[in-house]
Design a protein around this motif. Sequence first.
Motif, mmCIF file in Angstrom:
data_model
loop_
_atom_site.group_PDB
_atom_site.id
_atom_site.type_symbol
_atom_site.label_atom_id
_atom_site.label_comp_id
_atom_site.label_asym_id
_atom_site.label_seq_id
_atom_site.Cartn_x
_atom_site.Cartn_y
_atom_site.Cartn_z
ATOM 1 N N ASN A 29 0.792 -1.325 0.005
ATOM 2 C CA ASN A 29 -0.077 -0.068 0.070
ATOM 3 C C ASN A 29 0.787 1.351 0.014
ATOM 4 O O ASN A 29 0.328 2.469 -0.256
ATOM 5 N N VAL A 31 2.951 4.106 -1.178
ATOM 6 C CA VAL A 31 3.492 4.752 -2.606
ATOM 7 C C VAL A 31 4.062 5.970 -2.365
ATOM 8 O O VAL A 31 4.136 6.574 -1.099
ATOM 9 N N ARG A 53 4.090 2.491 -8.523
ATOM 10 C CA ARG A 53 3.787 3.136 -6.995
ATOM 11 C C ARG A 53 4.538 4.301 -6.917
ATOM 12 O O ARG A 53 4.538 4.704 -5.788
ATOM 13 N N LEU A 71 -4.990 9.979 -2.538
ATOM 14 C CA LEU A 71 -4.594 8.468 -2.715
ATOM 15 C C LEU A 71 -4.927 7.657 -1.411
ATOM 16 O O LEU A 71 -4.879 6.497 -1.426
ATOM 17 N N THR A 72 -4.875 8.518 -0.106
ATOM 18 C CA THR A 72 -5.401 7.650 0.901
ATOM 19 C C THR A 72 -6.670 7.069 0.992
ATOM 20 O O THR A 72 -6.957 6.233 1.385
ATOM 21 N N LYS A 76 -4.410 3.772 0.033
ATOM 22 C CA LYS A 76 -2.955 3.821 -0.142
ATOM 23 C C LYS A 76 -2.089 4.527 1.106
ATOM 24 O O LYS A 76 -2.859 5.585 1.524
ATOM 25 N N PRO A 78 0.549 7.124 1.082
ATOM 26 C CA PRO A 78 1.653 8.078 0.328
ATOM 27 C C PRO A 78 2.697 8.558 1.177
ATOM 28 O O PRO A 78 2.417 9.197 2.324
ATOM 29 N N ALA B 150 -5.567 6.238 -7.148
ATOM 30 C CA ALA B 150 -5.699 5.229 -6.427
ATOM 31 C C ALA B 150 -6.730 4.170 -6.962
ATOM 32 O O ALA B 150 -6.377 2.916 -6.794
ATOM 33 N N LEU B 153 -4.837 2.249 -9.362
ATOM 34 C CA LEU B 153 -3.873 1.093 -8.621
ATOM 35 C C LEU B 153 -4.737 -0.150 -8.433
ATOM 36 O O LEU B 153 -3.906 -1.199 -8.239
ATOM 37 N N ASN B 154 -5.778 0.398 -7.662
ATOM 38 C CA ASN B 154 -6.877 -0.817 -7.152
ATOM 39 C C ASN B 154 -7.506 -1.416 -8.389
ATOM 40 O O ASN B 154 -8.424 -2.433 -7.942
#
Lengths: 317, 298
Positions: A29, A31, A53, A71-72, A76, A78, B150, B153-154
């Motif tokens: 997870n 990145v 990533r 991104l969270t 993820k 970050p 995201a 990526l997922n």
Amino acid sequence: MTKYVDQGKNDTRSGYGAGMTELGRTNPNVVALCADLVGSLKIQTFIDENPERFFQVGIAEANMMGIAAGLTIGGKIPFTGTFANFSTGRVYDQIRQSIAYSDKNVKICASHAGITLGEDGATHQILEDIGLMKMLPGMTVINPCDYNQTKAATIAIAEHEGPVYLRFGRPKVANFTPVDQKFEIGKAVLLNEGTDVTIIATGHLVWEALIAAENLEKEGISAEVVNIHTIKPLDDEAVLKSVKKTGCVVSAEEHNYLGGLGESIARVLALHHPAPQEFVATQDTFGESGTPAQLMEKYGLNNKAISEAVHRVLRRK
Amino acid sequence: MSCEKIALLLGIENKKIMATLEALEAVVEQTRRDILRMVHKVNSGHPGGSLGCTEFFVALYHEIMHLNEGFDMDGAGEDLFFLSNGHISPVYYSVLARKGYFPVEELNTFRLIDSRLQGHPTTHEGLPGIRIASGSLGQGMSVAIGAALAKKLNKDERLVYSLHGDGELQEGQNWEAIMYAAGNNVDNLISTIDFNGQQIDGATDDVLPMGNLRAKFEAFGWDVLEIEKGNDLEAVVNGMQEAKSRTGKGRPVCVLLHTVMGNGVDFMMHTHAWHGKAPNDEQLATGLAQNAETLGDY
């Protein structure tokens, strides 16, 4: 006193790079983002091993902070990377609203912090970043002291839920903490026991504090040395325990005395155990160009400055 | 695209579309009432931009986006929406409440102490439906890009939507984001600009002229489409369906949504005067008389 050995000079930013390499291999997870400073942040191995990533955002730090926040959402973790100045002051409102207030799990990783950035001069030497970051509700602020500790801290913050500011530096400095240390966020590390004075240091000043303690011992002064790698949340208990024993304290940091570690310690003491304190820090000034050693000397941030502060504080005891 | 074409595309009958539109119009009218009553009660808030974007919000949440039941922050497998111009929180809150994210009665607490309905939207009080704080302008597109990355990526095929004020584009961070999204082929993102030509101090052309927005977005590499009638529900639904059809083709999609600030309340229309000002009792009565209570006031 406890003897610490330099295992070979290295830069704390390389500790960050090594930590990222390991996270790349162990935590899918994680990145990484970078604003055109991949070489400075030492994350090329992470990029080579995990190209999908890594997000190169260019010279656009505000956008980087927002993208990291986004991104969270999707799970993820970050890690943003640029110099400390551009990681904090330049993007304060982005961090405040999109990361801290929004409680996003972003790790703001800042290289070239403080005056030891050196020759680039004051435009790049931020001495206010700890203050800026510690004032944000919910933000954890970490300033490790050497390569090994920076690597351990980088790995540890991935497991911590919530925003973190991780501050490290440019120059090669002594690497003296254990290779396989367990990094506990918010936990002070007692490096040397003493009875006359407590020296509480963070970042590059920790090694200087150990040298100062060694020199002071020759003068018959027993100095306790505490490494505070986590400035927020501060290990109040460790601060109080030591100062109750020694009766006075010198704080040492590569940061303005306003807003830094010293002020956080002073608050704890004012509330629970008032005691004389001296501040080894920059005195509300900008930096300038020079070698790291020259600047540490000129701005009073080396072991000599710490020893002098100890003498001052002992006279006030 | 015409209504018939959409019906054909969706494989459903035209009359069903019309029925849907009628139902959505009812939501729009009720949302306008909610907005007026919310800002009137606390004598603060931003009715102008909220009213201008009512059709967009209703279309988005009731017709355009694919949404899961309930709410969780990650939003896996559903479309996501980010409001960048957070001051139009009244329309956002009303639409979220009436979509079922939280009790409609909670609209009563807008801007009051101890409320989840803060002046500007926030995740901090745990209000379902909100994924980022906004209010300090210019930050939402970056966040939307992050969420879109995201999703990629997922391997999540769903889309990310965002809304921005036209005046808000004066904030430089937007242009960092616009450059990034095109340069990195973020093609699961639809950013809509509320193109009403107004901001707090007056017409955008007077405050800081932004030139040709369409040309600017296109020059940065976005696929741009315009919805000329941004307060015509059918036009908004058709336009956003068209925007959806342009995703996944290598470019981020920008919708220039031409709206009228204060739409649906005659004395609030075509002026920046109601950007951040609440109606008094008499003005409220006038505004409510122009919008029927279709779903029941909270």
